[in-house]
Design an enzyme around this catalytic site. Sequence first.
Site, mmCIF file in Angstrom:
data_model
loop_
_atom_site.group_PDB
_atom_site.id
_atom_site.type_symbol
_atom_site.label_atom_id
_atom_site.label_comp_id
_atom_site.label_asym_id
_atom_site.label_seq_id
_atom_site.Cartn_x
_atom_site.Cartn_y
_atom_site.Cartn_z
ATOM 1 N N LYS A 223 39.707 108.449 48.899
ATOM 2 C CA LYS A 223 38.519 108.160 48.090
ATOM 3 C C LYS A 223 38.907 107.690 46.691
ATOM 4 O O LYS A 223 38.377 106.714 46.180
ATOM 5 C CB LYS A 223 37.643 109.421 48.006
ATOM 6 C CG LYS A 223 36.504 109.360 47.001
ATOM 7 C CD LYS A 223 35.407 108.414 47.432
ATOM 8 C CE LYS A 223 34.218 108.482 46.475
ATOM 9 N NZ LYS A 223 33.168 107.518 46.843
ATOM 10 N N ASP B 136 34.184 112.139 32.164
ATOM 11 C CA ASP B 136 34.646 111.893 33.536
ATOM 12 C C ASP B 136 35.772 112.868 33.843
ATOM 13 O O ASP B 136 36.635 113.114 32.993
ATOM 14 C CB ASP B 136 35.138 110.460 33.713
ATOM 15 C CG ASP B 136 35.199 110.069 35.184
ATOM 16 O OD1 ASP B 136 34.333 109.302 35.636
ATOM 17 O OD2 ASP B 136 36.118 110.534 35.897
ATOM 18 N N CYS C 258 37.084 100.028 46.943
ATOM 19 C CA CYS C 258 37.006 99.120 48.082
ATOM 20 C C CYS C 258 38.297 98.326 48.265
ATOM 21 O O CYS C 258 38.508 97.734 49.332
ATOM 22 C CB CYS C 258 35.823 98.170 47.919
ATOM 23 S SG CYS C 258 35.816 97.276 46.361
ATOM 24 N N HIS D 142 31.748 103.140 38.804
ATOM 25 C CA HIS D 142 30.984 101.894 38.795
ATOM 26 C C HIS D 142 29.614 102.026 38.132
ATOM 27 O O HIS D 142 29.292 101.281 37.211
ATOM 28 C CB HIS D 142 30.837 101.372 40.225
ATOM 29 C CG HIS D 142 32.145 101.221 40.925
ATOM 30 N ND1 HIS D 142 33.214 100.545 40.365
ATOM 31 C CD2 HIS D 142 32.582 101.671 42.122
ATOM 32 C CE1 HIS D 142 34.239 100.584 41.184
ATOM 33 N NE2 HIS D 142 33.884 101.262 42.261
ATOM 34 N N ALA D 143 28.789 102.941 38.601
ATOM 35 C CA ALA D 143 27.441 103.066 38.044
ATOM 36 C C ALA D 143 27.496 103.473 36.579
ATOM 37 O O ALA D 143 26.772 102.930 35.737
ATOM 38 C CB ALA D 143 26.633 104.076 38.854
ATOM 39 N N ASP E 189 35.851 108.093 66.468
ATOM 40 C CA ASP E 189 34.521 108.280 65.903
ATOM 41 C C ASP E 189 33.610 108.914 66.945
ATOM 42 O O ASP E 189 33.734 108.646 68.145
ATOM 43 C CB ASP E 189 33.926 106.950 65.447
ATOM 44 C CG ASP E 189 32.775 107.148 64.467
ATOM 45 O OD1 ASP E 189 32.966 106.858 63.270
ATOM 46 O OD2 ASP E 189 31.699 107.597 64.889
ATOM 47 N N TYR F 285 25.722 100.191 60.437
ATOM 48 C CA TYR F 285 25.587 98.960 59.672
ATOM 49 C C TYR F 285 25.119 97.749 60.482
ATOM 50 O O TYR F 285 24.430 96.889 59.950
ATOM 51 C CB TYR F 285 26.922 98.615 59.003
ATOM 52 C CG TYR F 285 27.493 99.746 58.200
ATOM 53 C CD1 TYR F 285 26.971 100.072 56.943
ATOM 54 C CD2 TYR F 285 28.543 100.518 58.693
ATOM 55 C CE1 TYR F 285 27.493 101.132 56.212
ATOM 56 C CE2 TYR F 285 29.059 101.570 57.962
ATOM 57 C CZ TYR F 285 28.535 101.876 56.726
ATOM 58 O OH TYR F 285 29.040 102.920 56.012
#
Length: 240
Positions: free
Chosen positions: A132, A33, A43, A11-12, A179, A188
């Site tokens: 990921k 890359d 996402c 993305h960046a 968790d 968040y």
Amino acid sequence: MSKIVVVGANHAGTAAINTILSNYPNEEVVVFDKNSNISFLGCGMALWIGKQISGPEGLFYSSKEKLECNGAKVHMETEIKKVDFKNKVVYGINKDGVEVSESYDKLILSTGSLPIDLPIPGKDLKNVQFVKLYQHAEDVIKKLENQDLKNIVVVGAGYIGVELAEAFQRCGKNVELVDLSDSCLSGYYDLEFREMMKENLVKNGINVNFGEKVLELKGTDKVEEVITDKKTYKADMVIL
């Protein structure tokens, strides 16, 4: 004209490359890359795994061909191993084992992140996964075709963990969400909103287990159990 090397084209990196090519057409842009694809919308992995979308095609918005069509030179499946900042040269190795190097006037590092690699025994057992990259999601989807894979433990109840727990539940699996924190999405939202999310997860058939520390993963070849400081869970797959 200057030469700009971009290391990392998700993305960046893709945003930087497109911005440079669109606004500074005289600049030379060289891209590296280490993956085989560009601009994967991670996402959306949970939507793909949970069968809310039919496939991964819509999760890509750019490619090597698109960037090169706009004027960049792109090296895929090439990992940068060293940067000589004094002499302004990057050094890497491509998928064929060939060493490559490229000088630069300006350097953009957009290498992304990695999931936390928990230092726990058993993490190298089969079916212990990160989710990921595109390849991770593809691998999980293939494994889900095995009807014997029934119990999935998701370790980590942040955004990705909660989304994946939902996706696996949509696939008809028994899902345990674990968790160390006392609630989900603890980094968040305030507690009242986290409690609402917890209720939503439980209402939709996901087993939530908060305030538990994973100590060990057990199994002979594949993972079979997750041991925490409070319980033991059956596991045919574990997502870290």
